[in-house]
Write an enzyme that holds these catalytic residues in place. Structure first.
Site, PDB file in Angstrom:
ATOM      1  N   ARG A  51      54.858  38.917 -19.002  1.00 46.67           N
ATOM      2  CA  ARG A  51      55.071  39.797 -17.849  1.00 46.67           C
ATOM      3  C   ARG A  51      54.200  41.037 -18.004  1.00 46.67           C
ATOM      4  O   ARG A  51      53.617  41.544 -17.046  1.00 46.67           O
ATOM      5  CB  ARG A  51      56.552  40.188 -17.700  1.00 46.67           C
ATOM      6  CG  ARG A  51      56.755  41.221 -16.611  1.00 46.67           C
ATOM      7  CD  ARG A  51      58.180  41.423 -16.098  1.00 46.67           C
ATOM      8  NE  ARG A  51      59.242  41.126 -17.024  1.00 46.67           N
ATOM      9  CZ  ARG A  51      59.589  41.890 -18.064  1.00 46.67           C
ATOM     10  NH1 ARG A  51      58.958  43.032 -18.305  1.00 46.67           N
ATOM     11  NH2 ARG A  51      60.569  41.528 -18.867  1.00 46.67           N
ATOM     12  N   TYR A 103      49.353  44.860   9.458  1.00 47.18           N
ATOM     13  CA  TYR A 103      49.747  43.475   9.154  1.00 47.18           C
ATOM     14  C   TYR A 103      51.283  43.380   9.198  1.00 47.18           C
ATOM     15  O   TYR A 103      51.970  44.228   8.612  1.00 47.18           O
ATOM     16  CB  TYR A 103      49.203  43.092   7.770  1.00 47.18           C
ATOM     17  CG  TYR A 103      49.693  41.763   7.273  1.00 47.18           C
ATOM     18  CD1 TYR A 103      49.192  40.577   7.805  1.00 47.18           C
ATOM     19  CD2 TYR A 103      50.664  41.672   6.281  1.00 47.18           C
ATOM     20  CE1 TYR A 103      49.649  39.345   7.353  1.00 47.18           C
ATOM     21  CE2 TYR A 103      51.116  40.447   5.830  1.00 47.18           C
ATOM     22  CZ  TYR A 103      50.608  39.283   6.373  1.00 47.18           C
ATOM     23  OH  TYR A 103      51.066  38.075   5.931  1.00 47.18           O
ATOM     24  N   ASP A 175      44.041  48.751   2.482  1.00 48.54           N
ATOM     25  CA  ASP A 175      44.158  47.290   2.411  1.00 48.54           C
ATOM     26  C   ASP A 175      42.794  46.718   2.808  1.00 48.54           C
ATOM     27  O   ASP A 175      42.396  46.777   3.964  1.00 48.54           O
ATOM     28  CB  ASP A 175      45.263  46.829   3.381  1.00 48.54           C
ATOM     29  CG  ASP A 175      45.495  45.318   3.361  1.00 48.54           C
ATOM     30  OD1 ASP A 175      44.566  44.579   2.983  1.00 48.54           O
ATOM     31  OD2 ASP A 175      46.596  44.887   3.757  1.00 48.54           O
ATOM     32  N   LYS A 200      43.555  35.488   0.561  1.00 47.78           N
ATOM     33  CA  LYS A 200      42.606  35.299   1.652  1.00 47.78           C
ATOM     34  C   LYS A 200      41.190  35.130   1.089  1.00 47.78           C
ATOM     35  O   LYS A 200      40.951  34.172   0.385  1.00 47.78           O
ATOM     36  CB  LYS A 200      42.724  36.465   2.646  1.00 47.78           C
ATOM     37  CG  LYS A 200      44.178  36.883   2.939  1.00 47.78           C
ATOM     38  CD  LYS A 200      44.970  35.849   3.712  1.00 47.78           C
ATOM     39  CE  LYS A 200      46.454  36.118   3.749  1.00 47.78           C
ATOM     40  NZ  LYS A 200      46.869  37.415   4.254  1.00 47.78           N
TER      41      LYS A 200
HETATM   42  C1  LIG Z   1      48.057  38.258   4.138  1.00 47.31           C
HETATM   43  C2  LIG Z   1      47.951  39.731   4.186  1.00 47.31           C
HETATM   44  C3  LIG Z   1      48.804  40.552   3.430  1.00 47.31           C
HETATM   45  C4  LIG Z   1      49.937  39.999   2.589  1.00 47.31           C
HETATM   46  O1  LIG Z   1      49.471  39.267   1.501  1.00 47.31           O
HETATM   47  P1  LIG Z   1      50.266  38.013   0.867  1.00 47.31           P
HETATM   48  O2  LIG Z   1      49.326  37.549  -0.185  1.00 47.31           O
HETATM   49  O3  LIG Z   1      50.496  37.034   1.973  1.00 47.31           O
HETATM   50  O4  LIG Z   1      51.532  38.571   0.321  1.00 47.31           O
HETATM   51  C5  LIG Z   1      48.606  41.932   3.488  1.00 47.31           C
HETATM   52  N1  LIG Z   1      47.635  42.465   4.249  1.00 47.31           N
HETATM   53  C6  LIG Z   1      46.801  41.703   4.996  1.00 47.31           C
HETATM   54  C7  LIG Z   1      45.749  42.364   5.812  1.00 47.31           C
HETATM   55  C8  LIG Z   1      46.929  40.319   4.990  1.00 47.31           C
HETATM   56  O5  LIG Z   1      46.109  39.578   5.751  1.00 47.31           O
END
Ligand SMILES: *Cc1c(COP(=O)(O)O)cnc(C)c1O
Length: 384
Positions: A51, A103, A175, A200
């Site tokens: 962890r 998001y 982000d 992504k």
């Molecule tokens: C998918 C996404 C998230 C969340 O991420 P997860 O890996 O699904 O928890 C946060 N911000 C954006 C812009 C996203 O496309």
């Protein structure tokens, strides 16, 4: 060569990734272990419990730091787990300002989880700096930016928000999931924290769920490592390995995503049945100048609406696509299409979602790296 001197296209392949010492394995081994042998109590090789530390995750964290021009990287079990760790820096009574087309999962985490613990969130149109400044008070601690936004592709001026955050002594988190460090480097533009859903583009193959944070400041990193270990939302070694492998081709994938994105956006823009195409590369995009300033290209995320704005017609289009897959998520090598009004934004009342532009016929595309002619022909037959 120190990772700092490398250019981006070298960092993706070598950043944090040195051949392993035991057998010279070129790829970081998948250390599928929870614990590590100690020769006497406390006498170990830097790893005690997975962890806290794991060598495969450590290599990934170094890679994250390298590609985002930061000093410290942290990997989590999902993008939302990474965001969760950032908000845990705050105390009850603290306030956060974020964008009004955030998001959906981030919005849910902020409003349904952290508001219960006394953190207050404001959502404003962050393309206007004065709108952000109006909400700043003595309790404001954090500005949370997402750019380009989903699914409307608004672009927020990171440098201008960073100036504001410095003026008021706030933390700025960005982000960077949609742009990736191939297109935009928030830490260089003055952000304190950069966050990713590595699920992504960084992973890039739709085979892993994982999150990332990168920071420059050692004190901030120490607090975040403490939260990462104390809360425990870490990713496993196999997922760390898959993400490392994805990052190695990030620059070549992104180049093709951008080329295909441009071809698809141009095709849609001249189509007689299409009302509007949202893509920051168009000169008539409201934030095109900012996109040009802070991004090196415009990416492969595109949204569009059809003339007449008919809900059923949009459903028929996404059902008729053959090369594009109808699915949530984005950023993989394969092209995906989504219908926000019935999928990602279905839980938001129609009136609310329409205020931010998510109308009935809006379709979002994550343009993959297939042959662009096949993608365009697919859209041609589906739109009719
Ligand atoms: C998918 C996404 C998230 C969340 O991420 P997860 O890996 O699904 O928890 C946060 N911000 C954006 C812009 C996203 O496309």
């Amino acid at each position: 060569m120190s990772s700092k001197k490398m250019k981006f296209n070298t960092k993706t392949i070598h950043g944090g990734q040195i051949p392993e010492k035991g057998y010279g394995s070129v790829m970081p081994p998948i250390y599928q272990t929870s614990t590590y042998a100690q020769s006497s109590p406390g006498d170990h090789k830097g790893f005690e419990y997975s962890r806290t530390h794991n060598p495969t995750r450590h290599a990934l964290e170094q890679s994250f730091a390298s590609i985002e021009n930061g000093q410290f990287g942290l990997a989590f079990g999902s993008g939302l787990a990474a965001i969760d760790a950032v908000i845990k820096l705050l105390q009850p009574g603290d306030e956060v300002i974020s964008t009004n087309d955030l998001y959906g999962g981030t919005y849910r985490l902020f409003t349904k989880i952290f508001e219960q613990f006394g953190v207050k969130f404001h959502f404003v149109g962050m393309t206007s700096i004065s709108e952000i400044e109006k909400r700043i008070n003595n309790n404001t601690k954090l500005l949370w930016v997402e750019t380009p936004t989903n699914p409307m592709m608004n672009v927020i001026d990171i440098e201008a928000v960073a100036d504001l955050s410095k003026k008021h002594d706030l933390l700025l988190a960005v982000d960077n999931t949609f742009a990736t460090p191939y297109l935009q480097q928030p830490l260089d533009l003055g952000a304190d924290i950069v966050m990713h859903s590595a699920t992504k583009y960084l992973g890039g193959h739709s085979d892993v769920v994982l999150g990332a944070l990168v920071v420059k400041d050692a004190k901030l990193a120490e607090k975040l490592y403490f939260i990462q270990n104390a809360s425990g939302a870490v990713c496993g070694p196999m997922d760390s390995f898959l993400t490392l492998r994805g990052i190695k081709t990030l620059h070549v994938r992104m180049q093709r995503h951008c080329e295909n994105g441009k071809a698809v956006a141009r095709y849609l823009k001249q189509h007689p049945k299409i009302e509007k195409v949202y893509w920051p590369g168009f000169e008539d995009h409201p934030n095109h100048d900012i996109a040009k300033k802070q991004m090196s290209d415009f990416g492969g995320m595109i949204s569009f609406v059809t003339k007449g704005n008919d809900y059923q017609q949009a459903i028929r289009i996404v059902e008729s696509l053959r090369v594009f897959t109808l699915a949530e998520s984005l950023g993989g090598v394969e092209s995906l299409a989504g219908h926000p009004a019935s999928m990602t934004h279905a839980s938001i009342p129609k009136e609310e979602r329409e205020k931010t532009g998510v109308v009935d016929s809006l379709i979002r595309l994550s343009v993959g790296i297939e042959d662009s002619e096949d993608l365009i022909n697919d859209l041609k037959q589906a739109i009719g």
